[in-house]
Each structure stands twice: as structure tokens, then as C-alpha cells.
Design an enzyme around this catalytic site. Structure first.
Site, PDB file in Angstrom:
ATOM      1  N   TYR A   1       0.841  -1.194   0.000  1.00 15.71           N
ATOM      2  CA  TYR A   1       0.000   0.000   0.000  1.00 15.71           C
ATOM      3  C   TYR A   1       0.872   1.238   0.000  1.00 15.71           C
ATOM      4  O   TYR A   1       1.831   1.314   0.772  1.00 15.71           O
ATOM      5  CB  TYR A   1      -0.922   0.030   1.225  1.00 15.71           C
ATOM      6  CG  TYR A   1      -2.364  -0.054   0.817  1.00 15.71           C
ATOM      7  CD1 TYR A   1      -2.950   0.987   0.098  1.00 15.71           C
ATOM      8  CD2 TYR A   1      -3.127  -1.175   1.089  1.00 15.71           C
ATOM      9  CE1 TYR A   1      -4.266   0.903  -0.320  1.00 15.71           C
ATOM     10  CE2 TYR A   1      -4.440  -1.268   0.672  1.00 15.71           C
ATOM     11  CZ  TYR A   1      -5.007  -0.222  -0.034  1.00 15.71           C
ATOM     12  OH  TYR A   1      -6.297  -0.307  -0.454  1.00 15.71           O
TER      13      TYR A   1
ATOM     14  N   GLU B   1      -0.563   4.787  -0.629  1.00 12.29           N
ATOM     15  CA  GLU B   1      -1.377   5.983  -0.906  1.00 12.29           C
ATOM     16  C   GLU B   1      -0.556   7.243  -0.704  1.00 12.29           C
ATOM     17  O   GLU B   1       0.212   7.352   0.253  1.00 12.29           O
ATOM     18  CB  GLU B   1      -2.602   6.004   0.016  1.00 12.29           C
ATOM     19  CG  GLU B   1      -3.695   5.083  -0.467  1.00 12.29           C
ATOM     20  CD  GLU B   1      -4.892   5.053   0.466  1.00 12.29           C
ATOM     21  OE1 GLU B   1      -4.831   5.646   1.549  1.00 12.29           O
ATOM     22  OE2 GLU B   1      -5.888   4.407   0.095  1.00 12.29           O
TER      23      GLU B   1
ATOM     24  N   ASP C   1      -5.835  13.570 -25.466  1.00 12.33           N
ATOM     25  CA  ASP C   1      -5.841  12.195 -24.987  1.00 12.33           C
ATOM     26  C   ASP C   1      -5.158  11.364 -26.065  1.00 12.33           C
ATOM     27  O   ASP C   1      -5.759  11.019 -27.074  1.00 12.33           O
ATOM     28  CB  ASP C   1      -7.285  11.751 -24.754  1.00 12.33           C
ATOM     29  CG  ASP C   1      -7.407  10.276 -24.410  1.00 12.33           C
ATOM     30  OD1 ASP C   1      -6.378   9.568 -24.422  1.00 12.33           O
ATOM     31  OD2 ASP C   1      -8.532   9.832 -24.134  1.00 12.33           O
TER      32      ASP C   1
ATOM     33  N   THR D   1      -2.956   6.162 -22.249  1.00 14.63           N
ATOM     34  CA  THR D   1      -2.815   4.834 -21.677  1.00 14.63           C
ATOM     35  C   THR D   1      -1.351   4.454 -21.858  1.00 14.63           C
ATOM     36  O   THR D   1      -0.621   5.092 -22.620  1.00 14.63           O
ATOM     37  CB  THR D   1      -3.667   3.783 -22.433  1.00 14.63           C
ATOM     38  OG1 THR D   1      -3.203   3.722 -23.784  1.00 14.63           O
ATOM     39  CG2 THR D   1      -5.138   4.134 -22.408  1.00 14.63           C
TER      40      THR D   1
ATOM     41  N   LYS E   1      -1.044   0.704 -25.132  1.00 12.98           N
ATOM     42  CA  LYS E   1      -1.343   0.624 -26.564  1.00 12.98           C
ATOM     43  C   LYS E   1      -0.010   0.725 -27.336  1.00 12.98           C
ATOM     44  O   LYS E   1       0.845  -0.111 -27.126  1.00 12.98           O
ATOM     45  CB  LYS E   1      -2.389   1.671 -26.923  1.00 12.98           C
ATOM     46  CG  LYS E   1      -3.710   1.388 -26.176  1.00 12.98           C
ATOM     47  CD  LYS E   1      -4.819   2.364 -26.458  1.00 12.98           C
ATOM     48  CE  LYS E   1      -6.039   2.043 -25.606  1.00 12.98           C
ATOM     49  NZ  LYS E   1      -7.128   3.026 -25.785  1.00 12.98           N
TER      50      LYS E   1
ATOM     51  N   ARG F   1      -1.105  -2.476 -18.833  1.00 17.46           N
ATOM     52  CA  ARG F   1      -2.406  -1.821 -18.801  1.00 17.46           C
ATOM     53  C   ARG F   1      -2.377  -0.714 -17.745  1.00 17.46           C
ATOM     54  O   ARG F   1      -2.126  -1.002 -16.574  1.00 17.46           O
ATOM     55  CB  ARG F   1      -3.416  -2.894 -18.403  1.00 17.46           C
ATOM     56  CG  ARG F   1      -4.818  -2.742 -18.838  1.00 17.46           C
ATOM     57  CD  ARG F   1      -5.445  -4.116 -19.027  1.00 17.46           C
ATOM     58  NE  ARG F   1      -5.090  -4.570 -20.350  1.00 17.46           N
ATOM     59  CZ  ARG F   1      -5.607  -4.069 -21.473  1.00 17.46           C
ATOM     60  NH1 ARG F   1      -6.534  -3.159 -21.429  1.00 17.46           N
ATOM     61  NH2 ARG F   1      -5.198  -4.507 -22.643  1.00 17.46           N
TER      62      ARG F   1
HETATM   63  C1  LIG Z   1      -8.187   3.369 -25.000  1.00 21.56           C
HETATM   64  C2  LIG Z   1      -8.569   4.777 -24.804  1.00 21.56           C
HETATM   65  C3  LIG Z   1      -8.979   5.252 -23.545  1.00 21.56           C
HETATM   66  C4  LIG Z   1      -9.304   4.354 -22.383  1.00 21.56           C
HETATM   67  O1  LIG Z   1      -8.337   3.584 -21.893  1.00 21.56           O
HETATM   68  P1  LIG Z   1      -8.686   2.368 -20.897  1.00 21.56           P
HETATM   69  O2  LIG Z   1      -7.344   1.968 -20.422  1.00 21.56           O
HETATM   70  O3  LIG Z   1      -9.395   1.346 -21.707  1.00 21.56           O
HETATM   71  O4  LIG Z   1      -9.533   2.902 -19.806  1.00 21.56           O
HETATM   72  C5  LIG Z   1      -9.218   6.605 -23.414  1.00 21.56           C
HETATM   73  N1  LIG Z   1      -9.071   7.439 -24.452  1.00 21.56           N
HETATM   74  C6  LIG Z   1      -8.728   7.020 -25.680  1.00 21.56           C
HETATM   75  C7  LIG Z   1      -8.579   8.011 -26.798  1.00 21.56           C
HETATM   76  C8  LIG Z   1      -8.472   5.671 -25.891  1.00 21.56           C
HETATM   77  O5  LIG Z   1      -8.153   5.256 -27.117  1.00 21.56           O
END
Ligand SMILES: *Cc1c(COP(=O)(O)O)cnc(C)c1O
Length: 416
Positions: free
Chosen positions: A53, A55, A198, A224, A227, A233
Site C-alpha cells: 500500500y 497511498e 488524450d 494509456t 497501446k 495496462r
Molecule cells: C483506450 C482509450 C482510452 C481508455 O483507456 P482504458 O485503459 O481502456 O480505460 C481513453 N481514451 C482514448 C482516446 C483511448 O483510445
């Protein structure tokens, strides 16, 4: 404590993991949001860091015993700063969705207006889809791409002037073109809005210098890590120093509890990998491979949304071939090629059975596949989509897929 190995103690889960490994090894993974992490990343994920933990933030924890955890988290932050040139980074978001939620709550008030891209034009669920809680809390308005598939900056500016958003949001899940962040920033400055990108899908390409980097220009950038960045993840928020306190407070204690430090360690390793010169080659090859597929599909009469690709993905209208996105996805699955059905801009069909499929090259490129393999795969996909109900043919293509993937072993270290 249970002292038995997984295989002995829990054969059900062990077998499911083994079968998933075999599925990943023997198929062609073309979901553009997926990738394969290194053995080192897997090792950190399965480490004792999961027990701890912690936090709070490095040097300011609510728990004792965090000296090594701090080392892990500081390392992750420093490497990510180096990768993206960010002033401040929070590596604790558990995934991309909570990273976005933390930003909205960190810098906005409930009821504030957010200008984001229409979802059928490539936006993401977390950018205010009506099914999300965020859509109940904030007022999302949407801009679109134009007929050529490019972001319509005149429309974006007109909407910004009309709706006076507090935040303008770019960064997409099914958009295949480069983004001109400077134009967005100009419009945001004109109406006094914050800027947020994003880059969940394209973070790896940005880190490698293969796509425009919004970090120096924008107030906030979320991503993220699993990807194109090819880590575990997870999520991450990068921001200007002036937003650092708000963002950190929004992640913890605003939204989350204890950070997942095994995951943060795995992020740190992925960032080290992304700093290697070889990651540049990887990112270049992702784009080259996508360009080969673009050409193959264009030659065979498919309709490529946004007119083609500048990144790792293609959004393809498959209805001219007499199949829907759902039928296409199922037929490709039968042949061992994994893609996902996807809405196309202003799709006349429904989200559950849309007109398009979305596919990408990051995972195949990680396996070492290059131009020649993309030619083969483009041909296989075309044959599947053209004869989607010919199960004999799909079985034959499944065999071709197996032969091809066997030439590019994924995790020989984990072979059973
Ligand atoms: C994949 C994605 C997310 C979300 O990611 P998670 O890890 O699945 O919660 C948010 N924004 C965009 C543009 C994405 O492609």
C-alpha cells in the site's frame, strides 16, 4: 499462504492462461489498441510490489515502508518526462478512463462545457458518450471531421465561439490522421479554454518522434500505457506545472485509493524500452506497415475513412463488400485475425452492427512483421471479407494464419 504452483493449485485458471497464450501466439492481433509487452514488463507485473500500500506520492505517503516503492515511482516519472518532455507527470491512473475522469474533475466544475470530437468520427467513450457518468456531470458538445475526413477547424472554432467551453479535447480512438495541435491551441486561447489531448492510441508514436507531440503546447495530456507505448495496462497524466497540484489531488484522493505499484514498475520498464533507439525503428515500422495495408485495401476497392492513415490504424467501411462490420469481425475471427467492428463517421448503422472495422499494426509489428507480411495479411483479410460465409475458405485461411504467425514467435520463453 498457499505454497503450491499455479498449475497444481488452480488448473482452471492456469489452463485459461495457457490457452490465451496459445491464442495470442497463433493468431494475428490487429486490434489497434492492443500490443504485446516484454518479458521484463510481465515480470514486474507479477512481482511482490503488488503487496504494498502506498497511498500518496513519493516522499509524501500515508503508509510506512515506501522507500523502495518511491524509487520505483520516481523512476517511472523521470523516464516518462524524458520521453515526452513533460513538466509534471502522474503515473498512478489505473487506466486511460480514470485518467480522463481525474482531469475533468481536477480542472473543471460540474456542469462545465467540454468540446470534444463526435464519437462516430473517432472520439472515445470517455469523451462524454451518453452511456458514461461523465455525460451526466459535464456538458459535452461535439465537433466533427469534414467530408475529406480532416478535423474541420472552421467548425471547431465556430463551436468554440458559440459554446464557450472550459476545455477543448482532442485525441481519438479511431482517427487515423495527424493532429494539428497548434491550431487547436489557437482556438482554445481565443475562447479562454484549457487544452487537453488524450493520446492513448498514439503515445508510442509520439514518444518515438513519429507523430506531433502535444505535450509542450497543451495544458494537459492523458494517455494509456498499454497501446502503442507497449507497456502494462494503465494510464498517465502529463501537465504543465501550474496544474500539477490539481491533477495529483484529483487522482488521489479525489478518485483513486492506493496506486498499483507493480503496474507502475512495469510502466517504468516500458518507458526505458521506449527510450531505446530500437523503439524509434519500431514506431517507424508500425507506420510503414499501416501504409502497406492502406495501399492493399485501396487497390481492392475498400473505402478508407479519413482518406487513409498517418498513424497505426485504419478505419474501413466494409459495406461496399456486402458485409457489415459485425459480420466482418466474426468472419475474420474465424480465420484467426482479430479486429474490431467500429462506427464510421455519421454511420447509418448501429454501434452493435456498424459499417466499419478498425484495424492496426502495433501488435503485429512487435512480432517482427514487416511489409511482405502486411501484403499477405491484407490479401487474407480481403479474401475473408469477400467470402465471409465460405467456412471452408475461412478454415483454409486460418491455417495460413497459423503458418505465418509460427514464423514470428511471440514468447518463446513461455513456451509450454
Ligand atoms: C483506450 C482509450 C482510452 C481508455 O483507456 P482504458 O485503459 O481502456 O480505460 C481513453 N481514451 C482514448 C482516446 C483511448 O483510445
Amino acid at each position: 499462504m498457499n505454497k503450491m504452483k499455479l498449475a497444481e493449485y488452480d488448473p482452471i485458471i492456469k489452463q485459461a492462461i495457457t490457452k490465451e497464450l496459445q491464442r495470442q501466439e497463433s493468431g494475428l492481433e490487429m486490434i489497434p489498441s492492443e500490443n504485446f509487452v516484454s518479458i521484463a514488463v510481465l515480470e514486474a507485473l507479477g512481482s511482490v510490489l503488488t503487496n504494498k500500500y502506498s497511498e500518496g506520492y513519493p516522499g509524501k505517503r500515508y503508509y510506512g515502508g515506501c522507500e523502495f516503492i518511491d524509487e520505483v515511482e520516481v523512476t517511472a516519472i523521470e523516464r516518462a518526462k524524458q520521453l515526452f518532455g513533460a513538466e509534471h507527470i502522474n503515473v498512478q491512473p489505473l487506466s486511460g478512463a480514470p485518467a480522463n475522469v481525474a482531469v475533468y474533475f481536477g480542472i473543471l466544475e460540474p456542469g462545465d462545457t467540454i468540446l470534444g470530437m463526435d464519437l462516430s468520427h473517432g472520439g472515445h467513450l470517455t469523451h462524454g458518450h451518453p452511456v458514461t457518468y461523465m455525460a451526466k456531470v459535464f456538458n459535452f458538445v461535439r465537433y466533427k471531421t469534414n467530408a475529406e475526413g480532416n478535423i474541420d477547424f472552421d467548425n471547431l472554432r465556430a463551436m468554440a465561439l458559440e459554446h464557450k467551453p472550459k476545455l477543448i479535447l482532442v485525441g481519438y480512438s479511431a482517427y487515423s490522421r495527424e493532429i494539428e495541435y497548434d491550431k487547436v491551441k489557437q482556438i482554445a486561447d481565443e475562447v479562454g479554454a484549457y487544452t487537453m489531448a488524450d493520446v492513448a492510441h498514439i503515445a508510442g508514436l509520439i514518444a518515438a518522434g513519429e507523430m506531433n507531440n502535444p505535450v509542450p503546447l497543451f495544458d494537459i495530456v492523458t494517455t494509456t500505457t498499454h497501446k502503442t507505448l507497449r507497456g502494462p495496462r494503465g494510464g498517465m497524466i502529463m501537465c504543465k506545472e501550474k496544474f500539477a497540484k490539481q491533477i495529483d489531488k484529483a487522482v488521489f484522493p479525489g478518485l483513486q485509493g492506493g496506486p498499483h505499484e507493480n503496474n507502475i514498475a512495469a510502466k517504468a520498464i516500458a518507458f526505458k524500452e521506449a527510450l531505446e533507439p530500437s523503439f524509434k525503428d519500431y514506431a517507424k515500422q508500425i507506420k510503414t506497415n499501416a501504409k502497406v495495408l492502406e495501399r492493399v485495401f485501396a487497390e481492392r476497392g475498400y473505402k478508407l475513412m479519413f482518406g487513409g492513415t498517418d498513424n497505426h490504424l485504419l478505419l474501413i467501411d466494409v459495406t461496399p463488400k456486402g458485409v457489415t462490420g459485425k459480420q466482418g469481425q466474426y468472419a475474420l475471427d474465424e480465420a484467426g485475425i482479430t479486429v474490431n467492428k467500429n462506427m464510421i463517421p455519421d454511420d447509418p448503422r448501429s454501434p452493435m452492427d456498424p459499417s466499419g472495422i478498425r484495424l492496426g499494426t502495433p501488435a503485429l509489428t512487435t512480432r517482427g512483421m514487416k511489409e511482405a507480411e502486411m501484403e499477405l495479411i491484407g490479401d487474407m483479410i480481403d479474401r475473408v471479407l469477400t467470402h465471409s460465409t465460405d467456412h471452408e475458405l475461412l478454415t483454409r485461411i486460418r491455417a495460413e494464419v497459423k503458418t505465418l504467425s509460427a514464423r514470428f514467435p511471440l514468447y518463446p520463453e513461455l513456451a509450454v
